[in-house]
Design an enzyme around this catalytic site. Sequence first.
Site, PDB file in Angstrom:
ATOM      1  N   GLU A  64       0.789  -1.239   0.000  1.00 14.94           N
ATOM      2  CA  GLU A  64       0.000   0.000   0.000  1.00 14.94           C
ATOM      3  C   GLU A  64       0.822   1.290   0.000  1.00 14.94           C
ATOM      4  O   GLU A  64       0.866   2.028   0.997  1.00 14.94           O
ATOM      5  CB  GLU A  64      -0.977  -0.006   1.179  1.00 14.94           C
ATOM      6  N   GLU A 101      -4.683  -8.109  -0.455  1.00 14.33           N
ATOM      7  CA  GLU A 101      -5.407  -7.754   0.766  1.00 14.33           C
ATOM      8  C   GLU A 101      -6.777  -7.221   0.401  1.00 14.33           C
ATOM      9  O   GLU A 101      -6.921  -6.380  -0.478  1.00 14.33           O
ATOM     10  CB  GLU A 101      -4.639  -6.704   1.579  1.00 14.33           C
TER      11      GLU A 101
END
Length: 412
Positions: free
Chosen positions: A157, A245
């Site tokens: 991320e 995720e």
Amino acid sequence: MKRATAISLGLAALLGTTAHSATVVEKHGAMKVSGNQIVNKDGVAFQVAGMSFFWSAWMSKYWNAQVVNTMVADWNCGLVRAAMGIEGTGMYLLAPANNKTMEKTVVDAAIAKGVYVIIDWHDHNALDHKAKAVEFFTEMSKTYGKSPNVIFEIFNEPLDVPWSSLKTYATDLLAAIRTNSDNLVIVGTGKYDTELIPPSKDPITTYKNVAYAFHMYASEEWHHTHYMKRADSAIAAGLPLFVSEWGLTLASGNGTLNMSWIEEFWGWMEANKLSNCAWSISDAAESSASLKAVTWNGDGSAKHNVSVDGGWAESDLTEGGKWLRNKFRSLNQTSVLTRSEKRCICLRGPDGRAMLKFGSAVGPGTLQVVDAKGQVKKTISVNASHSIPLDLERGLHFVRMDNQPAVPVMVP
């Protein structure tokens, strides 16, 4: 943290019992990228699903072989993700030896159980720690680079970082890994793994076997209404995605679960054969945790506290944990798709009607649209055709041809 979606009329072969004679990795071998898909050792597209561990230092109590064994034997996970935290107290930069031990414990246990495992550099600011990342992945690729179970995720991320910077970082990490391993590498994309269009226009070509991370939180309205559309556009442009995720909750990890959106997202991942890890193996006091948080008696003793060594009862699981366990149990993670399957894309035509477009002619026969329980909603006689118009509302539907199993299809 949607819509032109490729499906295959044999995708329901992924659904079935949990019993199998071979482990997931014995069946499929090392993951490889082919076009915009991830394929197995025979070049056949497939999908596995499982769970992500929580940030290492914050939930270290669950980073053990017994938990991995529970995720595989009881939950039927074909994949686990070891999310090693980088910044902060107890994380890798301040405690590298301890975190490497935790990482290796999970990786070794996953290999022993015959499932895939993601070695994840769980960092939002990896550009600032590139030298440490190169050092870490050089070691991990030397240790595990020949194991077909292992996948490397080199940047969890990224924040609002331009793709040009992320591509340079990824290329440098790939150079270190490729010295020792040809295994699949997952590359982070901008804005928490949601900016997929820039890499689809300028993918990494220096190194092969590279997939791109897509993260999604299914109960977040903006994610549901926008991010899946971005992913569909990237897939259509040829970008191979890995949902390393995703969560059932809002992006914050809290909030109520929108089960309709969650089911739609799950069906979308199935339809696109996207391997994925759900967040997370944790008893944190938040909605995204799969395990119930500890509760206390008035005298300060623990009223309910889940085991740190797995083996959990259903009463130990949160609403999301129960849903995920049931979903994983419904998957036969060793099944594969056959080479003879006809590929199909669903899109909207200029007249607003949904259109199924096939890679090769289908029919003659009968096409049925059914609901999730198998009840027939629409029947169409089909001559030999490459495209079939359908009056279908936006969202998840199920389609079957003659007596073949029904498969999910997303209508944009």
